[in-house]
Design a protein around this motif. Structure first.
Motif, PDB file in Angstrom:
ATOM      1  N   LEU A  67       0.853  -1.190   0.000  1.00 40.69           N
ATOM      2  CA  LEU A  67       0.000   0.000   0.000  1.00 40.69           C
ATOM      3  C   LEU A  67       0.887   1.238   0.000  1.00 40.69           C
ATOM      4  O   LEU A  67       1.818   1.333   0.790  1.00 40.69           O
ATOM      5  CB  LEU A  67      -0.895   0.006   1.237  1.00 40.69           C
ATOM      6  CG  LEU A  67      -1.748  -1.244   1.441  1.00 40.69           C
ATOM      7  CD1 LEU A  67      -2.465  -1.178   2.775  1.00 40.69           C
ATOM      8  CD2 LEU A  67      -2.725  -1.426   0.308  1.00 40.69           C
ATOM      9  N   ARG A  68       0.580   2.187  -0.890  1.00 49.04           N
ATOM     10  CA  ARG A  68       1.353   3.433  -0.959  1.00 49.04           C
ATOM     11  C   ARG A  68       0.635   4.523  -0.171  1.00 49.04           C
ATOM     12  O   ARG A  68      -0.547   4.777  -0.386  1.00 49.04           O
ATOM     13  CB  ARG A  68       1.536   3.887  -2.404  1.00 49.04           C
ATOM     14  CG  ARG A  68       2.470   5.105  -2.498  1.00 49.04           C
ATOM     15  CD  ARG A  68       2.654   5.568  -3.902  1.00 49.04           C
ATOM     16  NE  ARG A  68       1.431   6.259  -4.299  1.00 49.04           N
ATOM     17  CZ  ARG A  68       1.100   6.506  -5.550  1.00 49.04           C
ATOM     18  NH1 ARG A  68       1.845   6.108  -6.529  1.00 49.04           N
ATOM     19  NH2 ARG A  68      -0.013   7.151  -5.824  1.00 49.04           N
ATOM     20  N   VAL A  69       1.359   5.139   0.740  1.00 49.50           N
ATOM     21  CA  VAL A  69       0.829   6.237   1.553  1.00 49.50           C
ATOM     22  C   VAL A  69       1.858   7.356   1.581  1.00 49.50           C
ATOM     23  O   VAL A  69       3.017   7.158   1.251  1.00 49.50           O
ATOM     24  CB  VAL A  69       0.503   5.787   2.999  1.00 49.50           C
ATOM     25  CG1 VAL A  69      -0.559   4.708   3.019  1.00 49.50           C
ATOM     26  CG2 VAL A  69       1.748   5.312   3.716  1.00 49.50           C
ATOM     27  N   THR A  70       1.405   8.538   2.004  1.00 50.60           N
ATOM     28  CA  THR A  70       2.316   9.669   2.142  1.00 50.60           C
ATOM     29  C   THR A  70       2.277  10.152   3.576  1.00 50.60           C
ATOM     30  O   THR A  70       1.208  10.466   4.098  1.00 50.60           O
ATOM     31  CB  THR A  70       1.920  10.820   1.198  1.00 50.60           C
ATOM     32  OG1 THR A  70       1.959  10.325  -0.141  1.00 50.60           O
ATOM     33  CG2 THR A  70       2.876  11.986   1.325  1.00 50.60           C
ATOM     34  N   GLY A  71       3.440  10.178   4.216  1.00 48.21           N
ATOM     35  CA  GLY A  71       3.555  10.698   5.565  1.00 48.21           C
ATOM     36  C   GLY A  71       3.606   9.616   6.626  1.00 48.21           C
ATOM     37  O   GLY A  71       3.102   8.504   6.451  1.00 48.21           O
ATOM     38  N   VAL A  72       4.230   9.969   7.717  1.00 46.02           N
ATOM     39  CA  VAL A  72       4.425   9.036   8.829  1.00 46.02           C
ATOM     40  C   VAL A  72       3.094   8.690   9.493  1.00 46.02           C
ATOM     41  O   VAL A  72       2.835   7.532   9.832  1.00 46.02           O
ATOM     42  CB  VAL A  72       5.415   9.640   9.857  1.00 46.02           C
ATOM     43  CG1 VAL A  72       5.528   8.770  11.084  1.00 46.02           C
ATOM     44  CG2 VAL A  72       6.766   9.856   9.214  1.00 46.02           C
ATOM     45  N   ILE A  90      -6.674   7.674   3.076  1.00 46.37           N
ATOM     46  CA  ILE A  90      -5.248   7.493   3.386  1.00 46.37           C
ATOM     47  C   ILE A  90      -4.438   6.793   2.284  1.00 46.37           C
ATOM     48  O   ILE A  90      -3.448   7.318   1.833  1.00 46.37           O
ATOM     49  CB  ILE A  90      -5.025   6.770   4.729  1.00 46.37           C
ATOM     50  CG1 ILE A  90      -5.589   7.611   5.872  1.00 46.37           C
ATOM     51  CG2 ILE A  90      -3.565   6.466   4.961  1.00 46.37           C
ATOM     52  CD1 ILE A  90      -5.520   6.928   7.217  1.00 46.37           C
ATOM     53  N   VAL A  91      -4.827   5.608   1.847  1.00 50.93           N
ATOM     54  CA  VAL A  91      -4.043   4.835   0.876  1.00 50.93           C
ATOM     55  C   VAL A  91      -4.216   5.444  -0.519  1.00 50.93           C
ATOM     56  O   VAL A  91      -5.324   5.622  -0.989  1.00 50.93           O
ATOM     57  CB  VAL A  91      -4.459   3.346   0.869  1.00 50.93           C
ATOM     58  CG1 VAL A  91      -3.749   2.588  -0.237  1.00 50.93           C
ATOM     59  CG2 VAL A  91      -4.161   2.717   2.216  1.00 50.93           C
ATOM     60  N   GLU A  92      -3.096   5.743  -1.150  1.00 46.31           N
ATOM     61  CA  GLU A  92      -3.113   6.352  -2.480  1.00 46.31           C
ATOM     62  C   GLU A  92      -3.122   5.322  -3.598  1.00 46.31           C
ATOM     63  O   GLU A  92      -3.674   5.564  -4.665  1.00 46.31           O
ATOM     64  CB  GLU A  92      -1.894   7.260  -2.637  1.00 46.31           C
ATOM     65  CG  GLU A  92      -1.906   8.395  -1.649  1.00 46.31           C
ATOM     66  CD  GLU A  92      -0.544   9.036  -1.481  1.00 46.31           C
ATOM     67  OE1 GLU A  92       0.413   8.649  -2.185  1.00 46.31           O
ATOM     68  OE2 GLU A  92      -0.438   9.937  -0.641  1.00 46.31           O
ATOM     69  N   ASP A  93      -2.491   4.179  -3.355  1.00 49.08           N
ATOM     70  CA  ASP A  93      -2.456   3.142  -4.374  1.00 49.08           C
ATOM     71  C   ASP A  93      -2.224   1.794  -3.711  1.00 49.08           C
ATOM     72  O   ASP A  93      -1.692   1.715  -2.607  1.00 49.08           O
ATOM     73  CB  ASP A  93      -1.342   3.417  -5.386  1.00 49.08           C
ATOM     74  CG  ASP A  93      -1.590   2.745  -6.734  1.00 49.08           C
ATOM     75  OD1 ASP A  93      -2.636   2.081  -6.899  1.00 49.08           O
ATOM     76  OD2 ASP A  93      -0.746   2.893  -7.625  1.00 49.08           O
ATOM     77  N   LEU A  94      -2.649   0.753  -4.398  1.00 47.02           N
ATOM     78  CA  LEU A  94      -2.452  -0.617  -3.941  1.00 47.02           C
ATOM     79  C   LEU A  94      -1.742  -1.343  -5.067  1.00 47.02           C
ATOM     80  O   LEU A  94      -2.151  -1.244  -6.222  1.00 47.02           O
ATOM     81  CB  LEU A  94      -3.807  -1.256  -3.634  1.00 47.02           C
ATOM     82  CG  LEU A  94      -3.770  -2.686  -3.113  1.00 47.02           C
ATOM     83  CD1 LEU A  94      -4.871  -2.888  -2.085  1.00 47.02           C
ATOM     84  CD2 LEU A  94      -3.924  -3.697  -4.230  1.00 47.02           C
ATOM     85  N   LEU A  95      -0.669  -2.037  -4.728  1.00 53.83           N
ATOM     86  CA  LEU A  95       0.132  -2.735  -5.724  1.00 53.83           C
ATOM     87  C   LEU A  95       0.191  -4.218  -5.398  1.00 53.83           C
ATOM     88  O   LEU A  95       0.317  -4.605  -4.238  1.00 53.83           O
ATOM     89  CB  LEU A  95       1.547  -2.166  -5.746  1.00 53.83           C
ATOM     90  CG  LEU A  95       1.640  -0.648  -5.911  1.00 53.83           C
ATOM     91  CD1 LEU A  95       3.032  -0.177  -5.573  1.00 53.83           C
ATOM     92  CD2 LEU A  95       1.239  -0.237  -7.286  1.00 53.83           C
ATOM     93  N   PHE A  96       0.121  -5.033  -6.441  1.00 51.93           N
ATOM     94  CA  PHE A  96       0.376  -6.457  -6.286  1.00 51.93           C
ATOM     95  C   PHE A  96       1.854  -6.669  -6.592  1.00 51.93           C
ATOM     96  O   PHE A  96       2.276  -6.575  -7.736  1.00 51.93           O
ATOM     97  CB  PHE A  96      -0.458  -7.295  -7.246  1.00 51.93           C
ATOM     98  CG  PHE A  96      -1.928  -7.306  -6.960  1.00 51.93           C
ATOM     99  CD1 PHE A  96      -2.410  -7.316  -5.666  1.00 51.93           C
ATOM    100  CD2 PHE A  96      -2.841  -7.333  -7.999  1.00 51.93           C
ATOM    101  CE1 PHE A  96      -3.761  -7.342  -5.399  1.00 51.93           C
ATOM    102  CE2 PHE A  96      -4.195  -7.351  -7.753  1.00 51.93           C
ATOM    103  CZ  PHE A  96      -4.661  -7.356  -6.451  1.00 51.93           C
ATOM    104  N   ASN A  97       2.661  -6.910  -5.581  1.00 60.71           N
ATOM    105  CA  ASN A  97       4.063  -7.237  -5.817  1.00 60.71           C
ATOM    106  C   ASN A  97       4.169  -8.601  -6.469  1.00 60.71           C
ATOM    107  O   ASN A  97       5.090  -8.866  -7.242  1.00 60.71           O
ATOM    108  CB  ASN A  97       4.859  -7.213  -4.513  1.00 60.71           C
ATOM    109  CG  ASN A  97       4.981  -5.823  -3.962  1.00 60.71           C
ATOM    110  OD1 ASN A  97       4.949  -4.846  -4.688  1.00 60.71           O
ATOM    111  ND2 ASN A  97       5.104  -5.730  -2.656  1.00 60.71           N
TER     112      ASN A  97
END
Length: 134
Positions: free
Chosen positions: A59-64, A122-129
């Motif tokens: 999950l891609r997020v920005t900030g602590v 909150i979550v900007e993007d979801l990636l399947f690794n």
């Protein structure tokens, strides 16, 4: 010549210091891997063949603060994603376009969980690794 070099260094030092301050002030992007990977059954149609998936999700997020909120709510996110994956069919996991639709739906549901819990998606993007289906 030496005076010219000293003058140029004096002029570039404040710019370099300002660039460092700007980088520190900007929130940093983080990728949070859901660990361990999601593993389960899908396409439970009563047939003789057992179908299994394994998904490494990030999950891609920005900030602590956003990263902390995702970690805190990870059990709810995992539950929602496991429910979503278990509802899939052979067709919905059969090709690249279908997997992209699944990724987008997983992002939407993850954002909904976090919106319900924190008031923000909150979550900007979801990636399947990695996404393995058998």
């Amino acid at each position: 010549m030496n005076a010219w070099i000293v003058m140029m260094l004096a002029l570039t030092m404040p710019a370099a210091a300002m660039a460092e301050e700007t980088e520190e002030a900007a929130p940093k992007v983080a990728y949070i891997s859901l660990s361990p990977p999601l593993v389960g059954n899908y396409a439970l149609d009563g047939g003789p063949k057992l179908r299994v998936y394994k998904a490494d999700v990030a999950l891609r997020v920005t900030g602590v603060e956003a990263a902390k909120a995702v970690k805190y709510n990870e059990p709810l996110i995992r539950n929602q994603l496991v429910a979503l994956f278990s509802q899939q069919t052979v067709e919905s996991l059969g090709n690249v376009d279908a997997k992209e639709k699944l990724r987008q739906e997983a992002l939407k549901q993850t954002q909904q969980v976090l919106n319900d819990e924190t008031g923000k998606p909150i979550v900007e993007d979801l990636l399947f690794n990695n996404l393995i289906v058998q």
